[in-house]
Scaffold this motif. Structure first.
Motif, PDB file in Angstrom:
ATOM      1  N   ARG A 290       0.829  -1.194   0.000  1.00 43.06           N
ATOM      2  CA  ARG A 290       0.000   0.000   0.000  1.00 43.06           C
ATOM      3  C   ARG A 290       0.874   1.258   0.000  1.00 43.06           C
ATOM      4  NH1 ARG A 290      -5.434  -2.039  -0.446  1.00 43.06           N
ATOM      5  NH2 ARG A 290      -4.975  -4.249  -0.395  1.00 43.06           N
ATOM      6  N   ARG A 291       0.217   2.420  -0.247  1.00 48.93           N
ATOM      7  CA  ARG A 291       0.966   3.684  -0.324  1.00 48.93           C
ATOM      8  C   ARG A 291       1.692   3.967   0.978  1.00 48.93           C
ATOM      9  NH1 ARG A 291      -0.031   9.059   0.711  1.00 48.93           N
ATOM     10  NH2 ARG A 291      -2.136   8.602   1.440  1.00 48.93           N
ATOM     11  N   ILE A 292       1.018   3.751   2.101  1.00 50.29           N
ATOM     12  CA  ILE A 292       1.660   3.875   3.401  1.00 50.29           C
ATOM     13  C   ILE A 292       2.039   2.467   3.843  1.00 50.29           C
ATOM     14  CG2 ILE A 292       1.365   4.539   5.817  1.00 50.29           C
ATOM     15  CD1 ILE A 292      -0.507   6.723   4.919  1.00 50.29           C
ATOM     16  N   PRO A 293       3.331   2.172   3.968  1.00 52.96           N
ATOM     17  CA  PRO A 293       3.765   0.800   4.269  1.00 52.96           C
ATOM     18  C   PRO A 293       3.259   0.305   5.612  1.00 52.96           C
ATOM     19  CG  PRO A 293       5.602   2.172   3.536  1.00 52.96           C
ATOM     20  CD  PRO A 293       4.452   3.086   3.801  1.00 52.96           C
TER      21      PRO A 293
ATOM     22  N   PHE B  36       9.879  -0.267   0.798  1.00 55.54           N
ATOM     23  CA  PHE B  36      10.549   0.939   1.227  1.00 55.54           C
ATOM     24  C   PHE B  36       9.615   1.712   2.152  1.00 55.54           C
ATOM     25  CE2 PHE B  36      12.442  -0.220  -2.828  1.00 55.54           C
ATOM     26  CZ  PHE B  36      13.795  -0.138  -2.537  1.00 55.54           C
ATOM     27  N   TRP B  37      10.009   1.847   3.397  1.00 51.64           N
ATOM     28  CA  TRP B  37       9.203   2.618   4.351  1.00 51.64           C
ATOM     29  C   TRP B  37       9.235   4.080   3.956  1.00 51.64           C
ATOM     30  CZ3 TRP B  37       6.103   0.033   7.372  1.00 51.64           C
ATOM     31  CH2 TRP B  37       5.444   0.698   8.407  1.00 51.64           C
ATOM     32  N   ASP B  38       8.121   4.788   4.135  1.00 46.87           N
ATOM     33  CA  ASP B  38       8.037   6.149   3.620  1.00 46.87           C
ATOM     34  C   ASP B  38       8.693   7.186   4.514  1.00 46.87           C
ATOM     35  OD1 ASP B  38       6.118   5.683   5.545  1.00 46.87           O
ATOM     36  OD2 ASP B  38       4.657   7.057   4.671  1.00 46.87           O
TER      37      ASP B  38
ATOM     38  N   LYS C 193       9.502   8.821  12.058  1.00 48.91           N
ATOM     39  CA  LYS C 193       9.664  10.250  12.328  1.00 48.91           C
ATOM     40  C   LYS C 193       8.348  11.017  12.173  1.00 48.91           C
ATOM     41  CE  LYS C 193      12.600  14.143  10.928  1.00 48.91           C
ATOM     42  NZ  LYS C 193      13.708  14.553  10.007  1.00 48.91           N
ATOM     43  N   MET C 194       7.588  10.707  11.121  1.00 46.26           N
ATOM     44  CA  MET C 194       6.323  11.393  10.900  1.00 46.26           C
ATOM     45  C   MET C 194       5.298  11.036  11.974  1.00 46.26           C
ATOM     46  SD  MET C 194       4.516  13.506   9.208  1.00 46.26           S
ATOM     47  CE  MET C 194       5.481  13.814   7.718  1.00 46.26           C
ATOM     48  N   GLU C 195       5.215   9.766  12.351  1.00 47.89           N
ATOM     49  CA  GLU C 195       4.292   9.351  13.409  1.00 47.89           C
ATOM     50  C   GLU C 195       4.618  10.064  14.712  1.00 47.89           C
ATOM     51  OE1 GLU C 195       3.615   4.802  11.688  1.00 47.89           O
ATOM     52  OE2 GLU C 195       5.204   5.238  13.124  1.00 47.89           O
TER      53      GLU C 195
END
Length: 257
Positions: free
Chosen positions: A84-87, A183-185, A234-236
């Protein structure tokens, strides 16, 4: 431990697949089947495809919602044929089996299978702790849902009963049949970023009155364990810090009418 595993089929459109899934489950010693809004069910074709697994089919719970089907589950696994778009953490069936072999015996596992034509929705997959994907032929890698149930149930049986399960062999197979690289975003949050968040969280919990600094008990120890286990990116972490800042602002506004 197989008694703690439920197979959840979401909005299955072909009743024959329900019967075939029930048969697949029984051959591997699973019996808890839950159907979320199945189309055209019950149906004689489902009964015929179940063959000698009519008891699994008769005991199947028809649920009005995914919430109902997942009630009480402590580990939810979603099957997905694509990234998915967000891994999301994604394993092969053999990797999943290796992981489940270390779960506590009381773990209540739910494995979700989606619609024949489009699988599980993004919202449904976000309800899952883990995703599992079969490293099939990249030119034609979509399994029939009943075949996918059979494959996953087989791996669960090996892992949870320990019959002929060899961790070394599992690792070897994992190397031989890897999933496409994911690849983690976002990069993982640093240890100091997580520590700073947890200090901030403790402050807000005290300000809100939820946490008594004189009698903190083990609350923060458990919260620290939770976030260290989760390894947020980092985003979370940025989002969580933003939530705490917004809560602090609201509490100050409440103190100064």
């Amino acid at each position: 431990m197989l008694e703690n595993v439920r197979i959840v089929m979401v909005e299955t459109t072909h009743p024959g697949n329900v019967g075939a899934a029930a048969r697949a489950m029984k051959t591997m010693g699973l019996s808890d089947l839950r159907l979320v809004k199945p189309q055209g069910y019950p149906n004689v074709e489902a009964t015929a495809r179940a063959s000698g697994a009519g008891d699994v089919l008769e005991a199947a719970q028809v649920c009005d919602s995914l919430d109902e089907a997942l009630e009480g589950a402590t580990l939810v696994i979603g099957t997905s044929a694509r990234q998915r778009r967000i891994p999301w953490p994604c394993l092969t069936p053999r990797q999943l089996a290796a992981q489940l072999s270390h779960e506590p015996e009381e773990t209540r596992i739910a494995v979700l299978f989606g619609r024949e034509d489009r699988g599980l929705t993004n919202d449904e997959l976000r309800r899952c702790n883990l995703h599992v994907s079969v490293p099939a032929n990249p030119d034609y890698g979509v399994l029939n849902v009943a075949s996918a149930v059979q494959l996953i149930c087989y791996e669960l049986r090996l892992a949870l009963l320990g019959e002929d399960f060899d961790l070394k062999e599992a690792r070897s197979r994992r190397e031989a049949m890897p999933l496409p690289e994911m690849f983690w975003d976002e990069p993982l949050a640093t240890n100091e970023a997580v520590a700073g968040f947890l200090d901030h969280l403790e402050t807000v919990m005290e300000q809100s009155g939820f946490l008594n600094p004189e009698q903190p008990g083990q609350v923060m120890t458990r919260m620290r364990r939770l976030f260290m286990r989760a390894r947020p990116d980092k985003m979370e972490m940025s989002i969580l810090r933003g939530v705490l800042v917004a809560l602090e602002k609201k509490m100050k506004e409440g103190d100064n009418p």
